[in-house]
Design a protein around this motif. Structure first.
Motif, PDB file in Angstrom:
ATOM      1  N   UNK A 345       0.748  -1.222  -0.105  1.00  0.00           N
ATOM      2  CA  UNK A 345       0.098   0.196  -0.050  1.00  0.00           C
ATOM      3  C   UNK A 345       0.796   1.190   0.119  1.00  0.00           C
ATOM      4  N   UNK A 346       0.905   1.974  -1.129  1.00  0.00           N
ATOM      5  CA  UNK A 346       1.783   3.040  -1.221  1.00  0.00           C
ATOM      6  C   UNK A 346       0.896   4.318  -0.844  1.00  0.00           C
ATOM      7  N   UNK A 347      -0.459   4.496  -1.343  1.00  0.00           N
ATOM      8  CA  UNK A 347      -0.971   5.777  -1.082  1.00  0.00           C
ATOM      9  C   UNK A 347      -1.445   5.886   0.332  1.00  0.00           C
ATOM     10  N   UNK A 348      -1.793   4.666   0.884  1.00  0.00           N
ATOM     11  CA  UNK A 348      -2.209   4.481   2.215  1.00  0.00           C
ATOM     12  C   UNK A 348      -3.556   5.358   2.508  1.00  0.00           C
ATOM     13  N   UNK A 349      -4.388   5.509   1.588  1.00  0.00           N
ATOM     14  CA  UNK A 349      -5.659   6.255   1.765  1.00  0.00           C
ATOM     15  C   UNK A 349      -7.041   5.315   1.202  1.00  0.00           C
ATOM     16  N   UNK A 350      -7.992   5.590   1.908  1.00  0.00           N
ATOM     17  CA  UNK A 350      -9.200   4.550   1.557  1.00  0.00           C
ATOM     18  C   UNK A 350      -9.481   5.015  -0.098  1.00  0.00           C
ATOM     19  N   UNK A 351      -9.750   4.265  -0.949  1.00  0.00           N
ATOM     20  CA  UNK A 351     -10.008   4.243  -2.238  1.00  0.00           C
ATOM     21  C   UNK A 351     -11.644   4.404  -2.503  1.00  0.00           C
ATOM     22  N   UNK A 352     -12.307   5.504  -2.981  1.00  0.00           N
ATOM     23  CA  UNK A 352     -13.717   5.489  -3.081  1.00  0.00           C
ATOM     24  C   UNK A 352     -13.908   5.426  -4.502  1.00  0.00           C
ATOM     25  N   UNK A 354     -16.067   5.741  -7.147  1.00  0.00           N
ATOM     26  CA  UNK A 354     -17.165   6.807  -7.521  1.00  0.00           C
ATOM     27  C   UNK A 354     -16.628   7.440  -8.877  1.00  0.00           C
ATOM     28  N   UNK A 355     -17.192   7.293 -10.107  1.00  0.00           N
ATOM     29  CA  UNK A 355     -16.694   7.928 -11.235  1.00  0.00           C
ATOM     30  C   UNK A 355     -16.681   9.372 -11.358  1.00  0.00           C
ATOM     31  N   UNK A 356     -15.644   9.762 -11.937  1.00  0.00           N
ATOM     32  CA  UNK A 356     -15.277  11.278 -11.880  1.00  0.00           C
ATOM     33  C   UNK A 356     -14.519  11.765 -10.852  1.00  0.00           C
ATOM     34  N   UNK A 357     -14.170  11.202  -9.672  1.00  0.00           N
ATOM     35  CA  UNK A 357     -13.716  11.570  -8.590  1.00  0.00           C
ATOM     36  C   UNK A 357     -12.297  11.462  -8.543  1.00  0.00           C
ATOM     37  N   UNK A 358     -11.621  12.722  -8.346  1.00  0.00           N
ATOM     38  CA  UNK A 358     -10.106  12.846  -8.555  1.00  0.00           C
ATOM     39  C   UNK A 358      -9.387  12.171  -7.296  1.00  0.00           C
ATOM     40  N   UNK A 359      -8.426  11.110  -7.386  1.00  0.00           N
ATOM     41  CA  UNK A 359      -7.987  10.419  -6.039  1.00  0.00           C
ATOM     42  C   UNK A 359      -6.419  10.342  -6.400  1.00  0.00           C
ATOM     43  N   UNK A 360      -5.781  10.098  -5.229  1.00  0.00           N
ATOM     44  CA  UNK A 360      -4.031  10.054  -5.481  1.00  0.00           C
ATOM     45  C   UNK A 360      -4.059   8.501  -5.951  1.00  0.00           C
ATOM     46  N   UNK A 361      -3.306   8.670  -7.253  1.00  0.00           N
ATOM     47  CA  UNK A 361      -2.686   7.336  -7.937  1.00  0.00           C
ATOM     48  C   UNK A 361      -1.094   7.320  -7.928  1.00  0.00           C
ATOM     49  N   UNK A 362      -0.777   6.240  -7.961  1.00  0.00           N
ATOM     50  CA  UNK A 362       0.671   5.871  -8.091  1.00  0.00           C
ATOM     51  C   UNK A 362       1.177   5.746  -9.525  1.00  0.00           C
ATOM     52  N   UNK A 363       2.269   6.615  -9.941  1.00  0.00           N
ATOM     53  CA  UNK A 363       2.340   6.910 -11.092  1.00  0.00           C
ATOM     54  C   UNK A 363       3.910   6.439 -11.750  1.00  0.00           C
ATOM     55  N   UNK A 364       4.914   6.400 -10.747  1.00  0.00           N
ATOM     56  CA  UNK A 364       6.402   6.131 -10.972  1.00  0.00           C
ATOM     57  C   UNK A 364       6.888   5.084  -9.837  1.00  0.00           C
ATOM     58  N   UNK A 365       7.778   4.166 -10.158  1.00  0.00           N
ATOM     59  CA  UNK A 365       8.460   3.209  -9.703  1.00  0.00           C
ATOM     60  C   UNK A 365       9.872   2.873  -9.843  1.00  0.00           C
ATOM     61  N   UNK A 366      10.576   3.178  -8.994  1.00  0.00           N
ATOM     62  CA  UNK A 366      12.107   2.659  -9.352  1.00  0.00           C
ATOM     63  C   UNK A 366      12.892   1.997  -8.104  1.00  0.00           C
ATOM     64  N   UNK A 367      13.516   0.909  -8.377  1.00  0.00           N
ATOM     65  CA  UNK A 367      14.351   0.250  -7.348  1.00  0.00           C
ATOM     66  C   UNK A 367      15.880   0.422  -7.620  1.00  0.00           C
ATOM     67  N   UNK A 368      16.574   0.439  -6.475  1.00  0.00           N
ATOM     68  CA  UNK A 368      18.160   0.677  -6.358  1.00  0.00           C
ATOM     69  C   UNK A 368      18.552  -1.089  -6.833  1.00  0.00           C
ATOM     70  N   UNK A 369      19.584  -0.879  -7.253  1.00  0.00           N
ATOM     71  CA  UNK A 369      20.385  -2.067  -8.065  1.00  0.00           C
ATOM     72  C   UNK A 369      20.140  -3.518  -7.064  1.00  0.00           C
ATOM     73  N   UNK A 370      20.118  -3.393  -5.950  1.00  0.00           N
ATOM     74  CA  UNK A 370      20.150  -4.626  -5.148  1.00  0.00           C
ATOM     75  C   UNK A 370      18.692  -4.766  -4.603  1.00  0.00           C
ATOM     76  N   UNK A 371      17.778  -3.797  -4.836  1.00  0.00           N
ATOM     77  CA  UNK A 371      16.508  -3.753  -4.121  1.00  0.00           C
ATOM     78  C   UNK A 371      16.298  -3.503  -2.703  1.00  0.00           C
ATOM     79  N   UNK A 372      17.301  -2.656  -2.204  1.00  0.00           N
ATOM     80  CA  UNK A 372      17.540  -2.242  -1.064  1.00  0.00           C
ATOM     81  C   UNK A 372      16.436  -1.068  -0.869  1.00  0.00           C
TER      82      UNK A 372
END
Length: 804
Positions: A345-352, A354-372
């Motif tokens: 859980x990245x955003x850590x907010x309750x998702x509602x 409902x159509x047309x409602x603007x909510x926080x979304x996950x858009x980018x992800x990156x890992x370091x070389x060893x996954x730390x």
């Protein structure tokens, strides 16, 4: 066991362990229906869009027979009353979007591939979905729904009745049929509707105007599926509310609920004994539920999200694919087990919902070389300015999960377009670096610093170390070189190269017209090259040593993905409504592999996943797939991969033989036996012994039949035992005249040796055809006592073995 259709495969899961036990492949297109053979519950029928019906022994994963119908099959039904036929839904010839239910006679002709062209039409104008047709009262009648019409056909009376829902009485609400289920023993039909109502149709269907129906209503939206219990005493329904409703005795007053199942329910299925039911959800998950409406197990596949904004990222620690999952979550998907490892859980907010409602979304992800370290970006669309958050997560070895380390509000003034870690194993522990690029015309460098706050829970945090820009152009892409010494950032049509220590601008490249869509550095022997693709259809390669264009090609590249373990780079193009794959090395302008018409869908994302062990392939054109496997994600969110073996090679072992040793499950006993064999082989090597195996031992059909044939189809042990014992005997070879004379001489020496054990024995020099001498080994000289024992063994009678 739980059987389900998955793409062009049929999967068998364990209800207890949730593991995938079998993967049955053989269809050339999407599998549209599966049914247990009513006359043999160890067998399974499957239908596909390729126009074939396959009969499987699902316990061994073996296709027994393939029936070629010739037309696309959209649904499959099998009844106990029909011994030699099944029912399928096919398109009506000559008419578009019109389907009919037909009976297919399955011939009992010898052979594995037979034709089944004998079709008889049962119903016309049926729906294409398997949920639109149901058989009732032990197969005495079949009911079909489409739009606002209900058809009932009685096989014995050969009578067809049609009913319809009067939409004028429903106050213009949508009351069209969405699904149907028939009572197993009574004349009762349950239909689901788009307005959330369930109608129960009773009484004499063969009297056209004498029918009644009652209404059950709980769902506020479309009823997605219905299913009666095995006895017919209760009815299950599901819909978009993610709640399973149990209706007792077809009454609106008595009902139970199983809520919070996670996502809308699309299909409901009951087990044959009625002890379990399972629900298939919109997020590609199967939930197994007990008969008392208690949650039991969950089998989660690759979640289909609304939009995969994070791209396809590989977790270096688990080699799992990481991408958008549930809203605000990051899913870790195991390619080996075809199941979700866990969801973060990245955003850590309750998702509602409902159509047309603007909510926080996950858009980018990156890992370091060893996954730390894990970096995530979440944003919420606003009319004035977007809300952005950059989060840095640290992998905790004790809890085996990621913990939030740093939260940065508004890291950029506009959307973040790209993000990457310095991909260097040697430097990661000392100086991890994260770079973000944004539409605010800058890229920022984030470094890890010690937290001086004594009340801080963590000893380190992240802060901005450098901000770079180029002529106020928007920063669109960024990536580090393999050794981490250079950083490439694209600003619209320009590619800039920066020193990652001093952050000085080293050089710039451009190839007008068109903005830069993708960039990446070459690896290993090709590390001196920088590759870029423009949105005007050019693929460019620049030499970093000469700061000049090495070569360019006219190619509309949508995806540019380098292999982390080799010099190869995969480029996916989109032209004439088809995706094509080109694999090349930067130092060679000609591609080493081309696959045109890879798929009809548009490929949006790709990722190389390192293999646990390099794959041995005999074909030169697949050598670039030795170290890594390439995966694609299409715009319809289908996950595809390239195989080094053709479809025929992959299917031949399962269709031509009963089992193969490589596909047998690994058990503790097999591991122990393998370890014992390795130890025994090592001991023999240490003692200098040469183990010569009987060449007939591995080629014996009796041994293969005994070890590889399933136990339930083996002949009796009394029949196999003589064959097995005889296969282990070494055949007696014809002796030459010299060998007969030598044996006679040995026999005469035996008499002398028994009379005087201390006497001298004349050494014999004879030519021996021992296989060890043929291999270059020198036979050790036997002592006198060993020779006497050998002579005794030669005189013993072994003819008693032939009785077995």
């Amino acid at each position: 066991y739980l059987l389900c259709a998955s793409g062009d495969f049929v999967k068998m899961y364990s209800v207890v362990t949730e593991e995938t036990l079998r993967l049955m492949g053989g269809h050339a297109d999407l599998v549209t229906g599966i049914q247990l053979n009513p006359h043999n519950h160890m067998q399974l029928y499957s239908s596909s869009l390729d126009g074939s019906i396959k009969l499987w022994d699902f316990m061994d994963g073996i296709p027994i027979k393939t029936f070629s119908v010739g037309s696309k099959l959209l649904a499959l039904y099998a009844l106990p009353s029909s011994e030699d036929s099944v029912f399928v839904v096919i398109p009506k010839s000559g008419e578009r979007d019109t389907f009919q239910l037909v009976s297919v006679k399955l011939t009992k002709t010898a052979g594995q591939d037979v034709e089944a062209k004998e079709l008889s039409v049962v119903l016309d104008g049926v729906g294409a979905s398997p949920k639109h047709i149901a058989f009732g009262r032990e197969g005495q009648y079949v009911a079909s729904v489409k739009e606002a019409n209900l058809q009932v056909y009685f096989f014995k009376q050969k009578q067809l009745n049609r009913f319809s829902v009067n939409t004028t009485k429903t106050k213009n609400r949508n009351s069209q049929f969405t699904c149907i289920a028939c009572h197993p023993t009574e004349d009762c039909i349950a239909t689901g509707h788009a307005d959330g109502k369930i109608r129960l149709w009773y009484a004499n269907f063969y009297h056209k105007k004498e029918y009644t129906f009652s209404t059950l209503h709980w769902h506020h939206d479309t009823v997605m599926d219905l299913a009666f219990s095995v006895e017919g005493t209760s009815l299950l329904s599901g819909g978009v509310e993610s709640v399973l409703v149990l209706w007792h005795n077809e009454s609106d007053c008595r009902k139970d609920f199983l809520p919070r199942l996670g996502s809308p329910i699309e299909y409901i299925s009951m087990s044959s004994d009625g002890s379990l039911c399972c629900t298939l959800h919109k997020d590609n998950r199967i939930t197994i539920i007990n008969s008392n409406l208690r949650f039991s197990k969950s089998i989660q596949g690759l979640i289909k999200s609304l939009d995969v904004k994070t791209g396809l990222v590989v977790d270096p620690r688990t080699k799992a694919l990481v991408l958008n999952g549930e809203p605000g979550h990051l899913q870790f998907y195991s390619l080996q087990s075809d199941q979700q490892l866990f969801s973060l859980d990245i955003v850590q907010r309750q998702y509602i919902h409902q159509a047309g409602l603007k909510q926080a979304d996950l858009v980018k992800v990156a890992f370091s070389a060893r996954g730390k370290w894990l970096a995530t970006v979440e944003e919420r669309e606003e009319a004035a300015d977007p809300e952005l958050q950059l989060k840095l997560w640290f992998y905790d070895e004790e809890t085996q999960s990621f913990k939030l380390n740093t939260r940065i509000n508004m890291p950029h003034e506009d959307h973040i377009t790209d993000m990457c870690f310095r991909d260097t194993n040697e430097l990661e522990d000392d100086s991890p670096i994260l770079v973000t690029a944004g539409r605010d015309s800058v890229f920022k460098v984030w470094v890890m610093v010690e937290d001086t706050d004594p009340e801080a829970q963590q000893s380190v945090s992240w802060s901005c170390d450098f901000v770079g820009s180029y002529h106020n152009y928007q920063a669109t892409n960024c990536c580090f070189s393999e050794d981490g010494s250079l950083l490439a950032v694209s600003f619209e049509e320009i590619v800039t190269v920066w020193d990652s220590v001093t952050w000085e601008l080293k050089c710039t490249f451009c190839h007008p017209p068109g903005k830069i869509r993708n960039i990446c550095f070459g690896r290993l022997t090709c590390s001196k090259y920088l590759i870029g693709a423009t949105d005007h259809g050019f693929l460019c390669c620049w030499n970093l040593l000469t700061c000049a264009l090495e070569w360019s090609a006219r190619l509309n590249v949508l995806v540019l993905q380098p292999d982390p373990l080799s010099e190869h780079i995969a480029a996916v193009s989109w032209l004439s409504k088809e995706s094509s794959l080109f694999v090349f090395k930067p130092n060679e302008p000609r591609p080493i592999y081309i696959q045109r018409n890879l798929c009809k869908e548009k490929i949006l994302l790709a990722a190389f996943v390192p293999r646990d062990e390099p794959e041995m392939t005999g074909s030169e054109k697949y050598l670039w797939l030795r170290s890594s496997q390439l995966f694609f994600l299409t715009d319809t969110q289908e996950l595809l991969t390239l195989s080094t073996r053709s479809l025929e090679e992959r299917l031949t072992p399962s269709s031509k033989q009963l089992a193969i040793e490589e596909s047998l499950p690994v058990t503790p006993f097999s591991l122990l036996l393998g370890k014992h064999r390795r130890q025994q082989s090592q001991e023999d090597t240490d003692l200098g012994k040469l183990v010569v195996h009987n060449k007939h031992e591995q080629d014996s059909p009796a041994v293969k039949e005994l070890l590889h044939t399933p136990a339930h189809v083996l002949p009796s042990a009394s029949f196999l035992c003589p064959i097995f014992i005889n296969s282990l005997l070494i055949p007696k070879e014809n002796k030459s005249a010299e060998e007969v004379a030598d044996e006679a001489e040995m026999e005469s020496e035996k008499t002398d040796g028994e009379s005087d054990e201390e006497g001298d024995v004349t050494e014999m020099e004879q030519e021996d055809t021992n296989p060890m001498e043929l291999l270059g080994e020198v036979t050790c000289k036997l002592s006198k006592s060993q020779e006497r024992e050998l002579r005794k063994l030669r005189k013993m009678d072994y003819s008693w073995i032939s009785a077995f």
